[in-house]
Design a protein around this motif. Sequence first.
Motif, PDB file in Angstrom:
ATOM      1  N   UNK A  22       2.668   4.846 -11.914  1.00 52.09           N
ATOM      2  CA  UNK A  22       1.610   3.846 -11.732  1.00 52.09           C
ATOM      3  C   UNK A  22       0.324   4.256 -12.435  1.00 52.09           C
ATOM      4  N   UNK A  23       0.078   5.560 -12.519  1.00 48.71           N
ATOM      5  CA  UNK A  23      -1.113   6.036 -13.231  1.00 48.71           C
ATOM      6  C   UNK A  23      -0.962   5.785 -14.724  1.00 48.71           C
ATOM      7  N   UNK A  24       0.205   6.064 -15.260  1.00 47.24           N
ATOM      8  CA  UNK A  24       0.450   5.843 -16.692  1.00 47.24           C
ATOM      9  C   UNK A  24       0.394   4.357 -17.034  1.00 47.24           C
ATOM     10  N   UNK A  25       0.848   3.531 -16.094  1.00 44.28           N
ATOM     11  CA  UNK A  25       0.831   2.079 -16.328  1.00 44.28           C
ATOM     12  C   UNK A  25      -0.559   1.481 -16.125  1.00 44.28           C
ATOM     13  N   UNK A  26      -1.468   2.257 -15.529  1.00 38.12           N
ATOM     14  CA  UNK A  26      -2.836   1.786 -15.341  1.00 38.12           C
ATOM     15  C   UNK A  26      -2.996   0.752 -14.253  1.00 38.12           C
ATOM     16  N   UNK A  27      -2.162   0.801 -13.223  1.00 37.20           N
ATOM     17  CA  UNK A  27      -2.225  -0.191 -12.159  1.00 37.20           C
ATOM     18  C   UNK A  27      -3.521  -0.071 -11.356  1.00 37.20           C
ATOM     19  N   UNK A  28      -4.176  -1.213 -11.168  1.00 40.41           N
ATOM     20  CA  UNK A  28      -5.437  -1.261 -10.409  1.00 40.41           C
ATOM     21  C   UNK A  28      -5.121  -1.514  -8.945  1.00 40.41           C
ATOM     22  N   UNK A  29      -4.655  -0.492  -8.285  1.00 39.70           N
ATOM     23  CA  UNK A  29      -4.244  -0.601  -6.894  1.00 39.70           C
ATOM     24  C   UNK A  29      -5.421  -0.391  -5.950  1.00 39.70           C
ATOM     25  N   UNK A  30      -5.185  -0.643  -4.661  1.00 39.43           N
ATOM     26  CA  UNK A  30      -6.206  -0.344  -3.648  1.00 39.43           C
ATOM     27  C   UNK A  30      -6.532   1.140  -3.659  1.00 39.43           C
ATOM     28  N   UNK A  72       0.832  -1.206   0.000  1.00 39.34           N
ATOM     29  CA  UNK A  72       0.000   0.000   0.000  1.00 39.34           C
ATOM     30  C   UNK A  72       0.865   1.254   0.000  1.00 39.34           C
ATOM     31  N   UNK A  73       1.966   1.217   0.753  1.00 34.82           N
ATOM     32  CA  UNK A  73       2.900   2.346   0.718  1.00 34.82           C
ATOM     33  C   UNK A  73       3.495   2.493  -0.676  1.00 34.82           C
ATOM     34  N   UNK A  74       3.807   1.361  -1.295  1.00 37.20           N
ATOM     35  CA  UNK A  74       4.347   1.382  -2.649  1.00 37.20           C
ATOM     36  C   UNK A  74       3.348   1.996  -3.624  1.00 37.20           C
ATOM     37  N   UNK A  75       2.061   1.683  -3.421  1.00 34.04           N
ATOM     38  CA  UNK A  75       1.017   2.239  -4.278  1.00 34.04           C
ATOM     39  C   UNK A  75       0.974   3.768  -4.166  1.00 34.04           C
ATOM     40  N   UNK A  76       1.104   4.272  -2.955  1.00 31.53           N
ATOM     41  CA  UNK A  76       1.113   5.725  -2.765  1.00 31.53           C
ATOM     42  C   UNK A  76       2.349   6.345  -3.411  1.00 31.53           C
ATOM     43  N   UNK A  77       3.501   5.687  -3.241  1.00 33.94           N
ATOM     44  CA  UNK A  77       4.730   6.214  -3.830  1.00 33.94           C
ATOM     45  C   UNK A  77       4.680   6.172  -5.355  1.00 33.94           C
ATOM     46  N   UNK A  78       3.975   5.205  -5.903  1.00 36.46           N
ATOM     47  CA  UNK A  78       3.853   5.108  -7.353  1.00 36.46           C
ATOM     48  C   UNK A  78       3.072   6.247  -7.962  1.00 36.46           C
ATOM     49  N   UNK A  79       2.322   6.960  -7.135  1.00 32.18           N
ATOM     50  CA  UNK A  79       1.538   8.107  -7.605  1.00 32.18           C
ATOM     51  C   UNK A  79       2.115   9.425  -7.099  1.00 32.18           C
ATOM     52  N   UNK A  80       2.580   9.430  -5.847  1.00 37.27           N
ATOM     53  CA  UNK A  80       3.005  10.678  -5.218  1.00 37.27           C
ATOM     54  C   UNK A  80       4.504  10.745  -4.926  1.00 37.27           C
ATOM     55  N   UNK A  81       5.256   9.677  -5.208  1.00 31.43           N
ATOM     56  CA  UNK A  81       6.666   9.634  -4.839  1.00 31.43           C
ATOM     57  C   UNK A  81       7.533  10.616  -5.617  1.00 31.43           C
ATOM     58  N   UNK A 113     -11.166  12.747  -2.888  1.00 33.79           N
ATOM     59  CA  UNK A 113     -12.123  11.660  -2.641  1.00 33.79           C
ATOM     60  C   UNK A 113     -11.873  10.956  -1.311  1.00 33.79           C
ATOM     61  N   UNK A 114     -10.745  11.241  -0.679  1.00 30.41           N
ATOM     62  CA  UNK A 114     -10.416  10.596   0.590  1.00 30.41           C
ATOM     63  C   UNK A 114      -9.734   9.260   0.436  1.00 30.41           C
ATOM     64  N   UNK A 115      -9.377   8.881  -0.811  1.00 26.67           N
ATOM     65  CA  UNK A 115      -8.752   7.577  -1.041  1.00 26.67           C
ATOM     66  C   UNK A 115      -7.360   7.510  -0.426  1.00 26.67           C
ATOM     67  N   UNK A 116      -6.630   8.606  -0.491  1.00 24.03           N
ATOM     68  CA  UNK A 116      -5.280   8.623   0.077  1.00 24.03           C
ATOM     69  C   UNK A 116      -5.338   8.441   1.591  1.00 24.03           C
ATOM     70  N   UNK A 117      -6.247   9.154   2.233  1.00 20.96           N
ATOM     71  CA  UNK A 117      -6.405   9.011   3.687  1.00 20.96           C
ATOM     72  C   UNK A 117      -6.815   7.592   4.057  1.00 20.96           C
ATOM     73  N   UNK A 118      -7.674   6.977   3.222  1.00 20.74           N
ATOM     74  CA  UNK A 118      -8.105   5.606   3.508  1.00 20.74           C
ATOM     75  C   UNK A 118      -6.931   4.636   3.427  1.00 20.74           C
ATOM     76  N   UNK A 119      -6.088   4.798   2.428  1.00 17.38           N
ATOM     77  CA  UNK A 119      -4.927   3.915   2.295  1.00 17.38           C
ATOM     78  C   UNK A 119      -3.961   4.124   3.457  1.00 17.38           C
ATOM     79  N   UNK A 120      -3.761   5.366   3.861  1.00 16.07           N
ATOM     80  CA  UNK A 120      -2.901   5.634   5.021  1.00 16.07           C
ATOM     81  C   UNK A 120      -3.473   4.968   6.278  1.00 16.07           C
ATOM     82  N   UNK A 121      -4.791   4.992   6.424  1.00 16.06           N
ATOM     83  CA  UNK A 121      -5.433   4.343   7.579  1.00 16.06           C
ATOM     84  C   UNK A 121      -5.190   2.840   7.543  1.00 16.06           C
ATOM     85  N   UNK A 122      -5.333   2.252   6.367  1.00 20.06           N
ATOM     86  CA  UNK A 122      -5.113   0.815   6.228  1.00 20.06           C
ATOM     87  C   UNK A 122      -3.663   0.454   6.574  1.00 20.06           C
ATOM     88  N   UNK A 123      -2.731   1.278   6.119  1.00 22.57           N
ATOM     89  CA  UNK A 123      -1.320   1.023   6.420  1.00 22.57           C
ATOM     90  C   UNK A 123      -1.093   1.011   7.927  1.00 22.57           C
TER      91      UNK A 123
END
Length: 342
Positions: A248-256, A227-236, A296-306
């Motif tokens: 990750x956005x350009x690659x079209x990864x279907x992440x959490x 999940x941290x990797x997913x965030x870094x793939x977009x915001x790193x 949309x709150x998706x980033x906060x949700x992933x941080x919560x899951x982490x």
Amino acid sequence: MLTEFFASRREIVEPLGPVFVDAAEALEQFVVRGGKRTRPGFAWTGWLGAGGDPSAPEAASVLTACAALELVQACALVHDDIIDSSRTRRGFPTVHIDFTDRHRTAGWSGDGEAYGSAVAILIGDLALAWADDLVNAAGLDTASFARFAPVWARMRTEVLGGQLLDINGEAGGDESVEAALRINRYKTAAYTIERPLHLGAALAGADDALVAALRTYGTDVGIAFQLRDDLLGVFGDPAVTGKPSGDDLREGKRTVLIAEALRRADPESAALIRTGLGTDLDDEAVDRLRTVLIDLGAVDDVERRITELTETGLAAIAHSAATPAAKHLLHDMALAATRRTA
């Protein structure tokens, strides 16, 4: 250790000629010049946690077997970069791009991209084959190897299965959070933390209760790692991650992260995400999608899951029979894996 292993392969490689020598050297460079050695580190810690003694005669053999995980990782990364059409890895051209460029520079006939991909597939296969060679050359005693081998087999199958689930999920358009978490479980968590810990514990002869605790930790922290990797793939930061920003956005990864955003999105936002994913986004379009994911709150949700997964993983270890030193190490390793910036 890995450098010594590669040196030991030269007598096998050299009779096949300079083409194969170049390929083997490319694999060696890929392995030794980068990476965090996360998987061998967890395997070694699993052995220590189950009572392994680093001063014991068998420690060198255990360490060698743990190091073989780095070659499994090399296989996965080389093949993953082909599948994702990635151009850089750890600040260098990916293996398939490297050999595409070599084809072009040499002025050879045929499709350079097809050549680069074919060579990289074989180099990834070589890494997996040599992982087995390194385990077999480790000098494990018969009882230790008998405990190690079934876990090793499961891990290799799981990582390949996880990769297939990932490819199928993208092709089939499964946008659910559950599907993304299942991919994380088998593509990353199982062979990054859970099975390496299990392998180390198996070598030390750990009982079922300790193995279960280590696997719980490995699954939860391993998913948090991804999940941290997913965030870094977009915001790193590309200067830190070694990959282009928003790749990750350009690659079209279907992440959490993406699945959670789509679950929350209104039709307009969902359309923006779906039409942008997997396309050659410019920096402005990447920034626009980032803003949508945040709003949309998706980033906060992933941080919560982490945070939650890290806490449950650490709780499993805290209540286990792992050695105090290993508990301390695993605590620090969990935080390093889930709070990293690259």
